[in-house]
Design an enzyme around this catalytic site. Structure first.
Site, PDB file in Angstrom:
ATOM      1  N   TYR A  70      -7.353  -1.821  -3.999  1.00  0.00           N
ATOM      2  CA  TYR A  70      -6.432  -0.791  -4.391  1.00  0.00           C
ATOM      3  C   TYR A  70      -5.323  -0.609  -3.054  1.00  0.00           C
ATOM      4  O   TYR A  70      -4.470  -0.468  -3.034  1.00  0.00           O
ATOM      5  CB  TYR A  70      -7.132   0.413  -4.600  1.00  0.00           C
ATOM      6  CG  TYR A  70      -6.274   1.774  -4.547  1.00  0.00           C
ATOM      7  CD1 TYR A  70      -5.276   1.977  -5.405  1.00  0.00           C
ATOM      8  CD2 TYR A  70      -6.699   2.754  -3.735  1.00  0.00           C
ATOM      9  CE1 TYR A  70      -4.280   3.095  -5.301  1.00  0.00           C
ATOM     10  CE2 TYR A  70      -5.663   4.013  -3.966  1.00  0.00           C
ATOM     11  CZ  TYR A  70      -4.725   3.999  -4.509  1.00  0.00           C
ATOM     12  OH  TYR A  70      -3.849   5.121  -4.503  1.00  0.00           O
ATOM     13  N   LYS A 130      -1.238  -1.137  -1.993  1.00  0.00           N
ATOM     14  CA  LYS A 130      -0.284  -0.051  -1.645  1.00  0.00           C
ATOM     15  C   LYS A 130       0.234  -0.119  -0.210  1.00  0.00           C
ATOM     16  O   LYS A 130       1.468  -0.072   0.102  1.00  0.00           O
ATOM     17  CB  LYS A 130      -1.238   1.385  -1.427  1.00  0.00           C
ATOM     18  CG  LYS A 130      -1.607   1.951  -2.771  1.00  0.00           C
ATOM     19  CD  LYS A 130      -0.257   2.474  -3.691  1.00  0.00           C
ATOM     20  CE  LYS A 130      -0.641   3.097  -5.012  1.00  0.00           C
ATOM     21  NZ  LYS A 130       0.460   3.807  -5.488  1.00  0.00           N
TER      22      LYS A 130
END
Ligand code: UDP
Length: 327
Positions: free
Chosen positions: A140, A144
């Site tokens: 995750y 980003k």
């Protein structure tokens, strides 16, 4: 301004869209509704579309004469990303690159991007300031970070103006009680603890009690979702094409998992049984923001400084919507 909000039916996106509209901006929401809720957008215009459909997104940008994009659409479960990285890279990276293509095609050169403290990985110093090295320890966080790098490169080459807002732990619900947090399945600490208080779960697991923190449980910086919304607004209003901002959004205050449970007990009056469970993969021991840059650059500061107020707002929403949104 005329603003496209991606993921505007999701948790943080819906709160930001509401603030934007209430502040007089013209809002158009796009959401695949994979995770979002139609009810969370209220009366704002919602177009059901996936970001991968960049031609359609470009057409929407042109048709609505959009001047800036707030980009929330993403998957955001740290634990799931470890086991399903393909889904995360596809949705968060490929989807965002498609959005950036659509923006280039439509000549839109301002974007406020939902980044995360998960890009820092295990911090070598806390509180974490923006110049701390970014070494994410879960997929995750990597997705980003990839987009933060792409934004920097697009800014340099194409004159894109961007704000990468690195949130710490989004929490709470709108002060007027209209919208709040509803994930399916729910994995976030505060809603899970409150579900125990509502009698929907027997107990809550505490993922690890042997961390190098004062009480052995993980420490996080919980920031109210309305505070995140106002920071987005401030960043968007300040953003000029070709400029960049990388800002932490937190309160600067660390709260442990055990303390969250204790405050939830005090707020709800429920005893909330807990169970010690193994550490969750991908969790750093302590993530707390140095939030001074956002104050300096945006003149913004979190209004909810106390954890109790955040939990009271969440409790008010969950109490009124025990099963979340109707859909
Ligand atoms: N956590 C926990 N039990 C749960 C869910 C979360 O102990 O059932 C912990 C988790 O390990 C982390 C903190 O609570 O340290 C916040 O987790 P959450 O999933 O709410 O947010 P994240 O930090 O992953 O964005």
């Amino acid at each position: 301004m005329r603003v496209l909000v991606t993921g505007g039916a999701g948790y943080v996106g819906s709160h930001a869209a509401k603030w934007l509209a209430e502040s007089g901006h013209h809002v158009v929401i796009v959401d695949s509704l994979a995770e979002g809720h139609r009810q969370a957008v209220g009366k704002l215009p919602l177009i059901e579309v996936n970001l991968h459909d960049h031609e359609r997104i470009a057409a929407i940008l042109k048709e609505h004469a959009i001047e800036a994009v707030m980009h929330f659409a993403a998957f955001a479960y740290v634990g799931v990303s470890v086991h399903e990285p393909a889904t995360y890279y596809h949705n968060n990276v490929v989807g965002t690159l498609a959005l950036l293509e659509a923006m280039r095609a439509a000549g839109v050169n301002r974007i406020v991007f939902s980044s995360t403290c998960a890009t820092y990985g295990i911090p070598t110093r806390v509180p974490i300031s923006e110049d701390h090295p970014q070494n994410p320890i879960n997929p995750y966080g990597f997705t980003k970070l990839v987009i933060e790098r792409a934004l920097a490169d697009y800014s340099h080459a194409y004159g894109l103006g961007y704000a990468a807002l690195r949130y710490f732990n989004a929490s709470g619900a709108a002060a007027d009680g209209t919208i709040g947090e509803d994930h399916d399945p729910e994995t976030h600490l505060i809603p899970l603890v409150l579900q125990v208080a509502l009698g929907q779960r027997e107990d809550v697991e505490i993922f690890g009690t042997d961390y190098p923190t004062p009480d052995g449980t993980c420490v996080r910086d919980y920031i109210h979702v309305d505070d995140l919304a106002t920071a987005h607004l401030a960043a968007m209003e300040k953003l000029k094409p070709g400029t960049q901002m990388k800002l932490n959004l937190g309160t600067g205050r660390g709260v442990s998992v055990q303390e969250v449970v204790d405050i939830c007990r005090a707020v709800t009056g429920h005893r909330i049984p807990t169970r010690v469970a193994p550490r969750r993969e991908g969790d750093p021991p302590e993530l707390v923001a140095n939030a001074l840059a956002a104050k300096r650059v945006l003149g913004w500061q979190a209004k909810y400084q106390e954890m109790r107020g955040i939990i009271e707002s969440a409790w008010a929403w969950h109490g009124k919507h025990p099963s979340g949104y109707d859909d």
